[in-house]
Design a protein around this motif. Structure first.
Motif, mmCIF file in Angstrom:
data_model
loop_
_atom_site.group_PDB
_atom_site.id
_atom_site.type_symbol
_atom_site.label_atom_id
_atom_site.label_comp_id
_atom_site.label_asym_id
_atom_site.label_seq_id
_atom_site.Cartn_x
_atom_site.Cartn_y
_atom_site.Cartn_z
ATOM 1 N N LEU A 58 -5.134 -6.401 6.892
ATOM 2 C CA LEU A 58 -4.689 -5.667 8.046
ATOM 3 C C LEU A 58 -4.989 -6.323 9.222
ATOM 4 O O LEU A 58 -4.560 -6.374 10.291
ATOM 5 C CB LEU A 58 -4.704 -4.107 7.629
ATOM 6 N N ILE A 63 -3.592 -5.031 12.859
ATOM 7 C CA ILE A 63 -3.744 -3.787 12.358
ATOM 8 C C ILE A 63 -5.338 -2.854 12.393
ATOM 9 O O ILE A 63 -5.156 -3.863 11.184
ATOM 10 C CB ILE A 63 -2.370 -3.202 11.719
ATOM 11 N N LEU A 65 -7.254 -0.293 10.846
ATOM 12 C CA LEU A 65 -7.203 1.632 10.371
ATOM 13 C C LEU A 65 -8.997 1.404 9.737
ATOM 14 O O LEU A 65 -9.278 0.396 9.041
ATOM 15 C CB LEU A 65 -6.460 1.132 8.669
ATOM 16 N N CYS A 70 -7.388 3.126 4.945
ATOM 17 C CA CYS A 70 -7.290 2.523 4.221
ATOM 18 C C CYS A 70 -6.847 2.876 2.508
ATOM 19 O O CYS A 70 -6.376 2.710 1.843
ATOM 20 C CB CYS A 70 -8.189 1.006 4.269
ATOM 21 N N LYS A 93 2.749 1.370 1.574
ATOM 22 C CA LYS A 93 2.462 0.643 2.142
ATOM 23 C C LYS A 93 3.114 0.312 3.767
ATOM 24 O O LYS A 93 2.447 0.406 4.824
ATOM 25 C CB LYS A 93 1.504 -0.284 1.623
ATOM 26 N N VAL A 97 1.935 2.242 7.436
ATOM 27 C CA VAL A 97 1.345 1.338 8.589
ATOM 28 C C VAL A 97 2.268 1.839 9.479
ATOM 29 O O VAL A 97 1.829 2.210 10.389
ATOM 30 C CB VAL A 97 1.328 0.168 8.405
ATOM 31 N N LYS A 101 0.700 3.655 12.342
ATOM 32 C CA LYS A 101 0.488 2.673 14.121
ATOM 33 C C LYS A 101 1.319 2.240 14.712
ATOM 34 O O LYS A 101 1.145 1.755 15.531
ATOM 35 C CB LYS A 101 -0.427 1.649 13.240
ATOM 36 N N ALA A 108 3.820 -5.233 9.244
ATOM 37 C CA ALA A 108 3.469 -4.270 8.491
ATOM 38 C C ALA A 108 3.052 -4.786 6.785
ATOM 39 O O ALA A 108 2.560 -4.623 6.186
ATOM 40 C CB ALA A 108 3.904 -3.258 8.454
#
Length: 314
Positions: A58, A63, A65, A70, A93, A97, A101, A108
């Motif tokens: 990520l 990204i 997290l 996570c 997932k 995400v 986000k 993602a």
């Protein structure tokens, strides 16, 4: 096609119907509790490393997290995946995400696809190496495993080729197969391949390392509870059998690998000289360890930390 997932369930039902539960129960009651306790403990580093791998992927795609978030999203998606053919529910997932986000779906998607591919590639690597080292009675699997590995490699290369994907998308648009996904599709494809470019750097070494170490703990777990049940075959045979069975379980004709995995266990362990009752004891322990316990953790994660609404949805 919508009933294809029932194939594995039907196979599992037939296998269960033919199982001697009294004999299996006696084997499980006689199992080494110390080794089984160690197996449960090994689940922690196994899945901790999976979470670390996804978090690094990520971050490499821009990204960020927290490790805690996570973990809850990863385990929660595994809980969803347990009820979908081929564990397709792990794509949850991507939605998590994307919403959390506020990043494009394509970006993602990249970390989730690569996260999954890393495990599959390692399993095929083990399958190929294992096929070359197979013990007596299992050599007839050499060419099927090698052929399956080559086919997988071709599929992965085709999927990662932008021109071929664009051509496939154009054909599906003309046939109307993508009518529901026209909006934003081109942008998502651009984002996906842009994120794939972001992964082409030295930082990708760490997710690869996490994958190998996590797989080591997973396979060690399988070897140990085989030992706990008194299954007396070489550790490398257990590694080969479990790797192949785990791959077969990904074929989307069942849920949670039920049926296809057990059938593979019965066939491959049988080639190694293991009795049916011991194989079914192994299968039930596998289900308990990697389906029930892990999904319980995923269910808790799902309830404890559900997806947050974005500001625009609040």
């Amino acid at each position: 096609m919508k009933y294809v997932a029932l194939i594995g369930i039907l196979v599992f039902g037939i296998i269960i119907w033919q199982t001697d539960f009294h004999a299996v129960g006696n084997i499980l009651l006689a199992a080494d509790l110390g080794l089984l306790g160690l197996c449960v403990a090994l689940l922690v580093p196994t899945f901790y490393l999976k979470v670390l791998r996804w978090r690094v992927l990520l971050r490499l795609t821009g990204i960020d997290l927290s490790l805690r978030r996570c973990a809850t999203l990863y385990l929660g998606s595994m809980f969803v995946a347990s009820a979908t053919p081929g564990r397709a529910g792990e794509l949850a997932k991507v939605y998590f995400v994307h919403k959390e986000k506020e990043v494009p779906v394509g970006r993602a998607l990249t970390s989730t696809i690569v996260d999954r591919l890393m495990e599959v590639i390692v399993l095929f690597f083990l399958g190929v190496v294992g096929a070359l080292l197979m013990t007596a009675g299992m050599q007839n699997l050499l060419y099927p495993v090698l052929g399956f590995s080559v086919a997988l490699g071709i599929v992965i290369l085709l999927m990662l080729n932008r021109r071929l994907v664009d051509l496939a998308v154009a054909v599906m648009r003309k046939t109307g197969l993508l009518r529901k996904f026209q909006s934003g599709l081109a942008s998502d494809i651009d984002q996906f391949y842009g994120a794939m470019q972001d992964l082409r750097r030295p930082g990708l070494i760490m997710p690869v390392l996490y994958t190998f170490v996590s797989m080591f703990f997973f396979l060690l777990n399988c070897v140990l509870f085989g030992r706990a049940l008194g299954i007396d075959i070489a550790s490398r045979s257990v590694v080969i059998i479990v790797s192949i069975a785990k791959l077969v379980a990904l074929i989307p004709v069942t849920v949670a690998g039920l049926g296809t995995r057990e059938g593979t266990f019965l066939y491959l362990f049988g080639l190694a000289g293991v009795g049916r009752d011991q194989v079914m004891s192994f299968s039930f322990l596998y289900i308990f360890m990697f389906n029930i316990l892990v999904n319980l953790a995923g269910g808790v994660a799902w309830l404890y930390s559900p997806i947050r609404r974005t500001k625009s949805e609040a």
